[in-house]
Design a protein around this motif. Structure first.
Motif, PDB file in Angstrom:
ATOM      1  N   GLN B  14       2.112  -3.244 -11.542  1.00 59.76           N
ATOM      2  CA  GLN B  14       0.972  -3.278 -11.280  1.00 59.76           C
ATOM      3  C   GLN B  14       1.500  -3.103  -9.888  1.00 59.76           C
ATOM      4  N   ALA B  15       3.296  -3.076  -9.718  1.00 57.02           N
ATOM      5  CA  ALA B  15       3.683  -2.580  -8.347  1.00 57.02           C
ATOM      6  C   ALA B  15       4.126  -1.141  -8.600  1.00 57.02           C
ATOM      7  N   LEU B  16       4.480  -0.921  -9.715  1.00 58.21           N
ATOM      8  CA  LEU B  16       4.309   1.432  -9.736  1.00 58.21           C
ATOM      9  C   LEU B  16       2.783   1.723  -9.458  1.00 58.21           C
ATOM     10  N   ALA B  18       0.651  -0.158  -7.549  1.00 57.30           N
ATOM     11  CA  ALA B  18       0.285  -0.025  -6.565  1.00 57.30           C
ATOM     12  C   ALA B  18       1.599   0.943  -5.108  1.00 57.30           C
ATOM     13  N   ALA B  19       2.537   1.556  -5.849  1.00 53.70           N
ATOM     14  CA  ALA B  19       3.117   2.389  -4.889  1.00 53.70           C
ATOM     15  C   ALA B  19       2.567   3.751  -5.254  1.00 53.70           C
ATOM     16  N   LEU B  22      -0.268   3.701  -3.322  1.00 51.39           N
ATOM     17  CA  LEU B  22      -0.198   4.205  -1.586  1.00 51.39           C
ATOM     18  C   LEU B  22       0.553   5.007  -1.524  1.00 51.39           C
ATOM     19  N   PHE B  23       1.231   5.928  -1.770  1.00 50.79           N
ATOM     20  CA  PHE B  23       1.821   7.521  -1.640  1.00 50.79           C
ATOM     21  C   PHE B  23       0.389   8.410  -1.639  1.00 50.79           C
ATOM     22  N   TRP B  25      -2.962   6.703  -0.867  1.00 51.10           N
ATOM     23  CA  TRP B  25      -3.231   6.492   0.522  1.00 51.10           C
ATOM     24  C   TRP B  25      -2.698   7.349   1.453  1.00 51.10           C
ATOM     25  N   ASP B  26      -1.681   7.199   1.390  1.00 48.19           N
ATOM     26  CA  ASP B  26      -0.826   8.115   3.030  1.00 48.19           C
ATOM     27  C   ASP B  26      -1.239   9.118   2.782  1.00 48.19           C
ATOM     28  N   TYR B  42       8.340  12.148  -6.268  1.00 47.44           N
ATOM     29  CA  TYR B  42       8.884  10.605  -6.205  1.00 47.44           C
ATOM     30  C   TYR B  42       7.237  10.366  -6.877  1.00 47.44           C
ATOM     31  N   LEU B  46       7.849   8.701  -9.924  1.00 47.70           N
ATOM     32  CA  LEU B  46       6.818   7.060 -10.077  1.00 47.70           C
ATOM     33  C   LEU B  46       5.664   6.836 -11.147  1.00 47.70           C
ATOM     34  N   PHE B 235      -5.310  -3.023  -3.172  1.00 45.33           N
ATOM     35  CA  PHE B 235      -3.901  -3.122  -3.694  1.00 45.33           C
ATOM     36  C   PHE B 235      -3.879  -3.922  -4.770  1.00 45.33           C
TER      37      PHE B 235
END
Lengths: 498, 498
Positions: B14-16, B18-19, B22-23, B25-26, B42, B46, B235
């Motif tokens: 889940q953490a990966l 979410a990262a 986020l990338f 989204w960004d 990156y 990931l 997220f």
């Protein structure tokens, strides 16, 4: 073993680090209020992965093998820095490290409440425990001859020790405090009430974006947002982000925050392509980074050379608020010396006095035993002694900075070191290139290129002193800073005959 | 083995994830132009980590063991879904997978440029390579009897196949094209020139934020930004984000994008706390997700019940532009049938015809060999055939959607499936709860609670058909959708006597 055995680990380290940076950026600029608790679990998991990777046994073996080999400069530096990270982390039991991270998270929340409620006693047990644990961690990795505080200093400013800093601060004390007294007794006084008029926030946004671009911030390789406290962050040399903060009744605040953060950003944008996205593709040290932000903010940004060509533009942007403020009046205003209680609002001259207060207290906490109940009094006495002002409460006293709640000790001195490095580099530039003309012409590409060619590109390949030697031909020499301050303020305050 | 043996892996997954979210989204909302290439490394790293984790042998062994045990519903579903992911990925070589992810990130950037410059040839090699790699990946996991495109359909709408979709689209073709012709020949015509006046963007921003909140979007658990194409991302259930896009001369566009994305967002915000931050803490399927966005956008958002209480507010927000537009006129306008070139701007009736164009082309790309240079012509011909209109360039033709650049094939049909599911659920609600009164009263909390209690909370515990059975008592039945459209448009266009 070969360097390429390391590459997979470098990619993973950088990717995890970038993800954590992005979560922090997001949290500081836009994440929704109720997201924090759940999102912090992701951050915890990714931090744990990063910790495990940095201290991984396989990585360590590769590094130790590579350390003995004849490698290109960049690779050698990367191996050296990673091994340093391992030495910093490997002796800390991972459960203790985890508990410490949790303590820091909680302490930052408690600090916020303590500051809001002016309640130092609430924060005291956290501060005490953080210092005790930081001491314990520093003990794990300290050499026999080192003192404990030096271990921490080395994290932010490799090569700097208490002894050298004591000398530096003594010099400042001896020179700045008398200069400050002269200024306070000067017949020439400066009015800056113009700064408190109503400066439309949208107009400030437009002007600040323009000025960031003017000093060289490349919006194709970065962006600018807003946050409570201005900061710079970066993912690589083509994605560098800054924030600023706007106040209706303070024109200067955003302006100089923007220029300051742009200085940090230019450093990161100038890092060479062959080391960006590696652990050494970052500024050489905290102090070197701060030297660049302060170079742009103070040495350039508060000079008349800088404003001469663009002041009419500022006047026009906020018409008619600055119509009756002359360029000279404005330059005086942005350089007005005014001893205050709050570090982040300090003028260029008195800033390092704020740092000295923190430095004295940090040394006490780490070198001897200290009565935490007495710290606010110690803080207030030092403010009285160095700046001539006394906090009326602990919120504007010992509770003002978040750094200690976040476990950052040994960090503050780099702010002052940075100012001195900036002045040393500026002095060298004045001797060798027409920097003043570049500023007057608004030729920031030349300045950016100079800094890139002479040191920005190298990232953390060299340490602070090596790099200073390389750039200016001599090691750290704070005399340039003293001279710079004296010359500047004698002129600003017309002290030549006093 | 026990379920708790899996928990560490769930956190990491889940953490990966979410990262990576986020990338993305960004990148879609603010990342600087030149950052893409380096940042995509990156993302590649990931993605690779995530891939390795999902297909990890230890995880697989735990899952296979757990699969045989008698577990609580949520755990059982999680084990089932993770095993499905493994079957999807395990045969793809991980280096190929990572390169593919990097290709997709670059391709999306190239697509943006290609669309801006009306340059299909620029995008063509990327499209071709993406399809070739997607085909290769689909081949790894296809069963003997499956055709390649069905493998992709199953990713978005488990249980749906080409055969069923062909039937569904044939039904729509048979019913919608004649209805469209009737409407085009109707004596009742609708004027919506009011929609093209100059609607101040800042005023639109304010109104759209308000309307998102009105339909139940919780700004403490989410935020709203702007992007080229509106979308929703999340997220966990306390951080759900939507975007919209404002046009000066198109009031409707942002309004219905906002309501649409709010529908997606409400689904994610309603996911139960005990499954959020797990692989099943997401919508049941693409079609189910789309059913919720379309339920809010079309069934609710384009009804007179919805606008009756709030239309005066809209008029006031854009005063005086809508002063002479009555509520009835506005309702007619937002339901005006007007075959157009752009899917995202399509009216409710012709929307699925846009989907059919894409469905036909995707089938061709995956089932046979196709000349990529001919695709724009094929696209234009199908638009002519189904909608009676022809793009004048590729930006408003084959380059209009980002989906293919992101490697999403088999995704478009879910938009049409979603419309049908939405209509099926609405028909059931009308029989059992006073949904029309809730809409008229603006009582969106009741609607949100109903949806949460009846199915949102369950995330992906059940598949599309199970969930439809659970919610409405019968499996997928597109007749409700046909009936809904017929009733609605007969009324809008006064076709009762024609």
């Amino acid at each position: 073993m070969e360097f390429k055995d390391l590459e997979h680990y470098i990619s993973k380290r950088q990717a995890l680090n970038a993800a954590l940076t992005l979560f922090a950026w997001d949290q500081d600029t836009e994440a929704p209020e109720e997201s924090v608790e759940q999102t912090s679990k992701y951050v915890g998991t990714l931090s744990h992965e990063l910790f495990e990777l940095i201290t991984d046994e396989n990585v360590k073996n590769i590094l130790l093998d590579l350390q003995l080999q004849d490698l290109p400069l960049e690779q050698k530096a990367l191996v050296r820095e990673w091994l340093k990270d391992i030495r910093k982390l490997e002796k800390i039991p991972s459960d203790k490290y985890q508990l410490h991270q949790e303590l820091l998270m909680k302490a930052q929340h408690v600090w916020q409440k303590a500051k809001a409620d002016d309640n130092y006693e609430l924060f005291l047990p956290y501060l005490k425990q953080i210092v005790e644990e930081e001491k314990e961690f520093a003990l794990y990795r300290k050499n026999n001859e080192e003192n404990l505080y030096d271990v921490l200093l080395d994290d932010f400013e490799p090569g700097f020790h208490t002894q050298q800093l004591d000398q530096f601060f003594d010099m400042l004390k001896k020179e700045i405090i008398p200069l400050l007294q002269k200024i306070q007794n000067a017949t020439y006084t400066i009015d800056k009430t113009y700064n408190e008029k109503d400066y439309d926030i949208d107009k400030q946004r437009i002007f600040n974006h323009w000025i960031a671009q003017y000093v060289g911030f490349d919006f194709k390789k970065g962006l600018m947002k807003e946050s409570a406290h201005p900061f710079t962050t970066n993912f690589h040399n083509k994605d560098v982000r800054i924030t600023t903060h706007y106040y209706l009744n303070n024109l200067e605040s955003a302006l100089f925050s923007t220029i300051h953060e742009s200085g940090h950003a230019l450093y990161e944008m100038n890092i060479s392509d062959n080391i960006t996205m590696t652990p050494i593709g970052v500024g050489a040290s905290m102090g070197f980074h701060e030297s660049q932000s302060r170079f742009y903010e103070n040495i350039i940004g508060r000079s008349d050379l800088f404003w001469k060509p663009i002041y009419p533009r500022l006047q026009k942007a906020f018409e008619p608020l600055l119509d009756d403020v002359t360029l000279q009046h404005f330059i005086d205003g942005i350089n007005k010396v005014q001893p205050s209680l709050i570090r982040t609002e300090a003028d260029e001259l008195t800033y390092s006095l704020h740092i000295m207060v923190r430095y004295e207290i940090e040394k006490k906490m780490f070198e001897g035993s200290v009565d935490y109940h007495q710290l606010p009094t110690l803080w207030n006495n030092l403010y009285k002694e160095y700046l001539g002002v006394t906090p009326s409460n602990n919120s504007e006293g010992i509770l003002q900075d978040i750094h200690w709640a976040g476990g950052s000790f040994g960090y503050f001195p780099s702010y002052a070191i940075g100012s001195a490095i900036g002045a040393q580099i500026y002095a060298y530039m004045k001797k060798t290139v027409p920097i003043e003309q570049w500023i007057l012409d608004g030729d920031f590409q030349k300045i950016k290129d100079y800094l890139k060619n002479h040191f920005h590109q190298y990232g953390a390949i060299y340490n602070t002193n090596e790099l200073l030697q390389k750039v200016t031909g001599e090691p750290f020499n704070p005399q340039y800073y003293i001279d710079y301050l004296k010359n500047k303020y004698i002129q600003i305050y017309h002290l030549i005959n006093e």
